[in-house]
Scaffold this motif. Structure first.
Motif, PDB file in Angstrom:
ATOM      1  N   GLN A  64      46.564  82.921 -69.007  1.00 19.60           N
ATOM      2  CA  GLN A  64      45.290  82.249 -69.314  1.00 19.60           C
ATOM      3  C   GLN A  64      44.409  82.220 -68.074  1.00 19.60           C
ATOM      4  N   LEU A  65      45.050  82.111 -66.925  1.00 19.63           N
ATOM      5  CA  LEU A  65      44.287  82.074 -65.679  1.00 19.63           C
ATOM      6  C   LEU A  65      43.491  83.359 -65.509  1.00 19.63           C
ATOM      7  N   LYS A  66      44.156  84.474 -65.710  1.00 21.61           N
ATOM      8  CA  LYS A  66      43.500  85.778 -65.554  1.00 21.61           C
ATOM      9  C   LYS A  66      42.311  85.880 -66.514  1.00 21.61           C
ATOM     10  N   ALA A  67      42.532  85.461 -67.777  1.00 17.51           N
ATOM     11  CA  ALA A  67      41.461  85.558 -68.774  1.00 17.51           C
ATOM     12  C   ALA A  67      40.277  84.682 -68.360  1.00 17.51           C
ATOM     13  N   GLY A  68      40.565  83.472 -67.887  1.00 17.24           N
ATOM     14  CA  GLY A  68      39.497  82.553 -67.496  1.00 17.24           C
ATOM     15  C   GLY A  68      38.718  83.066 -66.290  1.00 17.24           C
ATOM     16  N   LEU A  69      39.428  83.674 -65.352  1.00 26.87           N
ATOM     17  CA  LEU A  69      38.746  84.223 -64.170  1.00 26.87           C
ATOM     18  C   LEU A  69      37.842  85.380 -64.582  1.00 26.87           C
ATOM     19  N   GLU A  70      38.347  86.210 -65.498  1.00 25.48           N
ATOM     20  CA  GLU A  70      37.538  87.359 -65.944  1.00 25.48           C
ATOM     21  C   GLU A  70      36.289  86.906 -66.693  1.00 25.48           C
ATOM     22  N   LYS A  71      36.428  85.789 -67.423  1.00 25.99           N
ATOM     23  CA  LYS A  71      35.257  85.293 -68.162  1.00 25.99           C
ATOM     24  C   LYS A  71      34.281  84.553 -67.243  1.00 25.99           C
ATOM     25  N   GLY A  72      34.738  84.282 -66.017  1.00 24.72           N
ATOM     26  CA  GLY A  72      33.878  83.556 -65.075  1.00 24.72           C
ATOM     27  C   GLY A  72      33.980  82.053 -65.232  1.00 24.72           C
ATOM     28  N   ASP A  73      35.013  81.582 -65.963  1.00 23.56           N
ATOM     29  CA  ASP A  73      35.182  80.126 -66.130  1.00 23.56           C
ATOM     30  C   ASP A  73      35.510  79.460 -64.794  1.00 23.56           C
ATOM     31  N   TRP A  74      36.252  80.163 -63.949  1.00 24.63           N
ATOM     32  CA  TRP A  74      36.664  79.615 -62.654  1.00 24.63           C
ATOM     33  C   TRP A  74      36.516  80.697 -61.603  1.00 24.63           C
ATOM     34  N   GLN A  75      36.596  80.265 -60.357  1.00 26.69           N
ATOM     35  CA  GLN A  75      36.562  81.241 -59.259  1.00 26.69           C
ATOM     36  C   GLN A  75      37.659  80.930 -58.269  1.00 26.69           C
ATOM     37  N   LEU A  76      38.272  81.968 -57.760  1.00 24.94           N
ATOM     38  CA  LEU A  76      39.266  81.773 -56.701  1.00 24.94           C
ATOM     39  C   LEU A  76      38.536  81.494 -55.390  1.00 24.94           C
ATOM     40  N   PRO A  77      39.190  80.800 -54.471  1.00 23.49           N
ATOM     41  CA  PRO A  77      38.577  80.654 -53.145  1.00 23.49           C
ATOM     42  C   PRO A  77      38.422  82.046 -52.513  1.00 23.49           C
ATOM     43  N   PRO A  78      37.441  82.234 -51.627  1.00 23.58           N
ATOM     44  CA  PRO A  78      37.321  83.532 -50.956  1.00 23.58           C
ATOM     45  C   PRO A  78      38.587  83.838 -50.137  1.00 23.58           C
ATOM     46  N   ASP A  79      38.821  85.142 -49.884  1.00 23.72           N
ATOM     47  CA  ASP A  79      40.036  85.553 -49.163  1.00 23.72           C
ATOM     48  C   ASP A  79      40.193  84.814 -47.827  1.00 23.72           C
ATOM     49  N   GLU A  80      39.060  84.661 -47.100  1.00 20.01           N
ATOM     50  CA  GLU A  80      39.170  84.007 -45.780  1.00 20.01           C
ATOM     51  C   GLU A  80      39.641  82.564 -45.944  1.00 20.01           C
ATOM     52  N   ALA A  81      39.204  81.908 -47.025  1.00 22.56           N
ATOM     53  CA  ALA A  81      39.624  80.513 -47.242  1.00 22.56           C
ATOM     54  C   ALA A  81      41.122  80.468 -47.543  1.00 22.56           C
ATOM     55  N   THR A  82      41.595  81.433 -48.357  1.00 23.08           N
ATOM     56  CA  THR A  82      43.028  81.452 -48.683  1.00 23.08           C
ATOM     57  C   THR A  82      43.858  81.772 -47.439  1.00 23.08           C
ATOM     58  N   GLU A  83      43.345  82.668 -46.588  1.00 28.64           N
ATOM     59  CA  GLU A  83      44.058  82.954 -45.325  1.00 28.64           C
ATOM     60  C   GLU A  83      44.118  81.710 -44.449  1.00 28.64           C
ATOM     61  N   ALA A  84      43.011  80.958 -44.417  1.00 37.56           N
ATOM     62  CA  ALA A  84      42.998  79.725 -43.615  1.00 37.56           C
ATOM     63  C   ALA A  84      44.002  78.714 -44.188  1.00 37.56           C
ATOM     64  N   MET A  85      44.140  78.691 -45.522  1.00 32.49           N
ATOM     65  CA  MET A  85      45.130  77.784 -46.148  1.00 32.49           C
ATOM     66  C   MET A  85      46.546  78.190 -45.731  1.00 32.49           C
ATOM     67  N   ALA A  86      46.811  79.502 -45.739  1.00 32.06           N
ATOM     68  CA  ALA A  86      48.145  79.979 -45.346  1.00 32.06           C
ATOM     69  C   ALA A  86      48.450  79.554 -43.912  1.00 32.06           C
ATOM     70  N   GLN A  87      47.461  79.678 -43.048  1.00 27.05           N
ATOM     71  CA  GLN A  87      47.659  79.313 -41.640  1.00 27.05           C
ATOM     72  C   GLN A  87      47.876  77.806 -41.506  1.00 27.05           C
ATOM     73  N   THR A  88      47.114  77.044 -42.291  1.00 29.95           N
ATOM     74  CA  THR A  88      47.261  75.578 -42.255  1.00 29.95           C
ATOM     75  C   THR A  88      48.666  75.167 -42.700  1.00 29.95           C
ATOM     76  N   VAL A  89      49.129  75.795 -43.790  1.00 29.96           N
ATOM     77  CA  VAL A  89      50.483  75.499 -44.291  1.00 29.96           C
ATOM     78  C   VAL A  89      51.502  75.800 -43.193  1.00 29.96           C
ATOM     79  N   HIS A  90      51.367  76.976 -42.607  1.00 28.27           N
ATOM     80  CA  HIS A  90      52.307  77.424 -41.585  1.00 28.27           C
ATOM     81  C   HIS A  90      52.325  76.437 -40.402  1.00 28.27           C
ATOM     82  N   ASP A  91      51.148  76.108 -39.882  1.00 27.87           N
ATOM     83  CA  ASP A  91      51.080  75.234 -38.697  1.00 27.87           C
ATOM     84  C   ASP A  91      51.587  73.833 -39.034  1.00 27.87           C
ATOM     85  N   ALA A  92      51.161  73.319 -40.208  1.00 24.89           N
ATOM     86  CA  ALA A  92      51.558  71.952 -40.567  1.00 24.89           C
ATOM     87  C   ALA A  92      53.066  71.870 -40.788  1.00 24.89           C
TER      88      ALA A  92
END
Ligand code: SF4
Length: 374
Positions: free
Chosen positions: A196-224
């Motif tokens: 359902q997530l894929k379908a909703g993203l394709e319809k434009g119902d939701w948006q993923l965070p930009p790649d740089e934001a997701t990379e920053a999240m990965a780094q935050t998880v790692h450091d924390a």
């Protein structure tokens, strides 16, 4: 060989938005027949009599089963395999189906590790994801399991979710750190086909965070997580002290495992195979005929490729001595130029035993793994 044993429980209360696992809501009517089929399948295993040192009951939502059902499955495994005395026995649980009494009953059956699908400590995010529990239920379930005497506790969290911010991720990891968990699997969201997530993203119902934001999240998880005393031992896995998942480590260190139940996968060092996905078909065939739907022989070429990319998931990386012992040749003969190039690109680094993903390489895992597939 010492095996890991996996048992798949395909039942869930509700299908989550992002989930493409073999798990189904509304099929409770099959539960009893399925548990009986599992026991027949286990008893008929061609690997009966082999030694095993881990059991992992995953899903789906295994905690939807009664503790008595888990007990029946564990008894069938103990009667069929030679379990070592300190075997790791994990059950996956969701917060809405785990309380103190359930955890205590599981501990009585010999379960010594629980992996809780918490995913987020934001009620709004949990509701968006289609989870049927709240953040408070997640915290209560973990505390209940701990109070019931199961101290080897893991929880799952996700990041890179639609609408999620860096501050949300920081808060989630902080709340994790306040709970008595010694292991965490923290995943970046993967958008799978057919969800359902894929379908909703394709319809434009939701948006993923930009790649740089997701990379920053990965780094935050790692450091924390480092700050909270966890070590990062696999791309998505963190542990305190010795509490790495012994069962999951088998997958990454090329050890054999045998799976029971629908869609369960197995690997015995020479073959990989998967069971049928259909629950009634599995119930009908288990213990009477083959439940395997597909299998592939692992030839020498495939074996070294699989070994390398699985080993690189672990922060310890590839051990050249182990490679030479298993395959009777030096890794440089197969992958010398590939490794040199990835080291020059800064994605791999050399270790005392061999090589591993660098900090930078962690963000490009799939690219690095693809270089080992010839
Ligand atoms: S609880 Fe887990 S297995 Fe079940 S639908 Fe949700 S993500 Fe999938």
């Amino acid at each position: 060989m010492t095996l890991g044993l996996y048992v798949h429980i395909p039942f869930c209360r509700h299908k989550c938005l992002y989930c493409d696992f073999p798990s189904y809501a509304g099929l409770e009517r099959y539960r009893d027949g399925y548990v009986q089929a599992l026991c027949r399948d286990i008893a008929a295993s061609p690997y009966a009599g082999e030694e095993a040192d881990t059991i992992y009951i995953g899903g789906g939502t295994p905690s939807l089963l009664a503790a008595g059902d888990i007990d029946r499955i564990l008894k069938a495994l103990r009667q069929t395999f030679r379990m070592t005395s300190h075997a790791e026995i994990t059950v996956e649980a969701n917060p809405d189906s785990l309380d103190y009494d359930k955890a205590a009953a599981l501990a009585d059956c010999g379960v010594n590790r629980l992996s809780l699908g918490v995913q987020s400590f934001s009620d709004a995010m949990l509701s968006f994801l289609g989870r049927v529990h709240t953040a408070a239920q997640g915290e209560r379930a973990i505390q209940a399991a701990y109070d019931a005497g199961i101290h080897n506790l893991s929880l799952d969290l996700m990041y890179g979710l639609p609408g999620q911010t860096l501050a949300d991720v920081r808060r989630d990891v902080e709340r994790l750190s306040q709970l008595p968990v010694v292991h965490a699997s923290i995943y970046s969201l993967i958008v799978e086909e057919g969800t359902q997530l894929k379908a909703g993203l394709e319809k434009g119902d939701w948006q993923l965070p930009p790649d740089e934001a997701t990379e920053a999240m990965a780094q935050t998880v790692h450091d924390a997580m480092h700050g909270y005393g966890f070590h990062h031992y696999e791309i998505s896995s963190y542990a305190k002290g010795p509490f790495e998942s012994r069962h999951n480590s088998k997958y990454w260190t090329y050890e054999p495992y045998i799976g029971f139940g629908v869609s369960a996968h197995s690997f015995d060092g020479k073959m990989r195979w998967a069971n049928v996905a259909n629950i009634p078909a599995y119930i009908q065939k288990a213990g009477k005929g083959s439940v395997v739907s597909e299998s592939v022989a692992i030839d020498a070429e495939r074996a070294v490729e699989d070994y390398c990319f699985l080993a690189l998931r672990r922060r310890a990386g590839i051990d050249y001595g182990d490679y030479a012992r298993r395959f009777g040749k030096a890794i440089e003969d197969d992958f010398g130029p590939v490794i040199d190039q990835l080291v020059r690109q800064g994605l791999l680094e050399r270790t005392a035993q061999g090589c591993c993903l660098s900090e930078e390489g962690l963000g490009y895992g799939n690219y690095v793994f693809s270089k080992f597939i010839r």
